[in-house]
Structure formats: C-alpha cells, structure tokens
Motif scaffolding. Structure first.
Motif, short mmCIF file in Angstrom:
data_model
loop_
_atom_site.label_atom_id
_atom_site.label_comp_id
_atom_site.label_asym_id
_atom_site.label_seq_id
_atom_site.Cartn_x
_atom_site.Cartn_y
_atom_site.Cartn_z
N UNK A 176 90.84 45.86 -92.67
CA UNK A 176 90.26 47.17 -92.39
C UNK A 176 89.22 47.54 -93.43
N UNK A 177 89.51 47.28 -94.69
CA UNK A 177 88.55 47.55 -95.77
C UNK A 177 87.30 46.70 -95.58
N UNK A 178 87.49 45.43 -95.26
CA UNK A 178 86.34 44.54 -95.03
C UNK A 178 85.49 45.03 -93.85
N UNK A 179 86.15 45.48 -92.78
CA UNK A 179 85.42 46.02 -91.63
C UNK A 179 84.66 47.29 -92.01
N UNK A 180 85.28 48.16 -92.78
CA UNK A 180 84.59 49.39 -93.20
C UNK A 180 83.35 49.06 -94.03
N UNK A 181 83.45 48.08 -94.90
CA UNK A 181 82.29 47.67 -95.69
C UNK A 181 81.19 47.09 -94.80
N UNK A 182 81.58 46.29 -93.82
CA UNK A 182 80.60 45.70 -92.91
C UNK A 182 79.92 46.77 -92.06
N UNK A 183 80.68 47.74 -91.58
CA UNK A 183 80.13 48.83 -90.78
C UNK A 183 79.18 49.67 -91.64
N UNK A 184 79.58 49.96 -92.85
CA UNK A 184 78.72 50.71 -93.76
C UNK A 184 77.42 49.95 -94.01
N UNK A 185 77.52 48.65 -94.21
CA UNK A 185 76.33 47.83 -94.41
C UNK A 185 75.40 47.85 -93.21
N UNK A 186 75.96 47.85 -92.00
CA UNK A 186 75.15 47.88 -90.79
C UNK A 186 74.39 49.21 -90.68
N UNK A 187 75.05 50.31 -90.99
CA UNK A 187 74.38 51.61 -90.95
C UNK A 187 73.26 51.65 -92.00
N UNK A 188 73.52 51.10 -93.16
CA UNK A 188 72.49 51.03 -94.20
C UNK A 188 71.33 50.15 -93.76
N UNK A 189 71.63 49.01 -93.15
CA UNK A 189 70.58 48.12 -92.65
C UNK A 189 69.73 48.83 -91.60
N UNK A 190 70.35 49.66 -90.78
CA UNK A 190 69.61 50.44 -89.79
C UNK A 190 68.59 51.35 -90.49
N UNK A 191 69.04 52.11 -91.48
CA UNK A 191 68.14 53.03 -92.20
C UNK A 191 67.00 52.27 -92.88
N UNK A 192 67.30 51.16 -93.50
CA UNK A 192 66.28 50.38 -94.20
C UNK A 192 65.27 49.80 -93.21
#
Length: 165
Positions: A15-31
């Motif tokens: 779950x922690x790994x998924x949360x980090x991956x989801x957070x990274x995807x949202x950040x990649x979207x903004x960038x």
C-alpha cells in the motif's frame, strides 16, 4: 490461530509503495503540463484515458485530443507552475483484486505568466481541485480520467484569457 503478521506487513508495504507511485504519477502530470511535454502527458494515460478541462474554459476528450489542445492553449503562457497539494488517495477494487484502481482528490494553485509580459512574476493565477481516476496497468499506474474543477482565477484586466489550466 495462524500468525498473519508477516502477511499484514507485506500488504501495508504494498500500500505504501502504491501511494508513492500514485503520488509520483500526479507529480509527473503537473511537470508534463508545466514543461509542455505533451508526449509525456499522453503516456501518463491509459489507452482509453480522458481529461475534462471545461470548468477552466477548455475541452473534454481523449488524452491525445486534450494534449493537442493544451499544446496550442499553453502557448499563451511563458511560465506555468502547478502546485498540487492536499492529495487524498482512495484505493478501489477491480475484478476482485484490491488496489487496482485509485481515486485522487487534490487541490491546486497554478501561477502563470502571460507570454510577452516581460516580467518574472506571474500575472495570472488560478486554483481549484483535481479529480484523478487511476488504474494499475502492466506499465504501472496510469490516469484513466482527469477532471479539473476550477474554483477561482485572477487575471490581468483586459487579458481576454479564458484557457488557464
């Protein structure tokens, strides 16, 4: 009674790994939006992925069409900086496997500078909330849907700028 502690720890780590991956995807979207990297933007979506920018004066459609529209619209801005905060992640169930989908609600503030302004400071600022729908794929987490809900904007008088995000 069986010892389930190691299994619980594995589930919590996943779950922690998924949360980090989801957070990274949202950040990649903004960038991708801020940098105008429309190829990267398209790759963030599932093949059936869609985005809806209508509340910000934009369009709704498949990721490719929206990327093309953004590429044209964002030319009005020499500088963009999405700040996406207050991310609330909820994992869902797809085909009886917990964690194959996720919903993310996140607030944003987006200072931008109009092209040709000449100053370093942003002269156009908007804010609102994103609704992201994500799906786990063989290539990792991807966006299935992005909905922009603009709540406010501050634009220079007479700028005539409708598209902001």
């Amino acid at each position: 009674m069986p010892n389930t502690e190691p299994m619980t720890q594995r589930v919590e780590l996943a779950t922690v790994m998924d949360r980090l991956a989801v957070d990274g995807l949202v950040t990649d979207y903004a960038v991708a939006v801020d940098d105008g990297d429309w190829e990267a933007y398209r790759k963030l979506f599932t093949p059936d992925g869609r985005a809806d920018y209508r509340s910000a004066g934009g369009i709704e459609g498949d990721a490719g069409s929206v990327a093309a529209w953004l590429a044209e619209s964002m030319r009005a801005f020499a500088m963009r900086q999405h700040l996406i905060v207050n991310r609330r992640v909820r994992f869902g169930i797809l085909e009886r496997d917990t964690g194959d989908t996720a919903q993310v609600q996140a607030d944003y503030i987006n200072p931008m500078r109009l092209a040709g302004d000449g100053s370093a400071a942003p002269d156009f600022v908007c804010g609102g909330r994103y609704a992201f729908e994500l799906r786990r794929t063989d290539d990792g987490w991807r966006l299935r849907e992005v909905i922009v809900r603009e709540k406010w904007r501050r634009a220079p008088q007479g700028s005539g700028v409708r598209v902001i995000n």
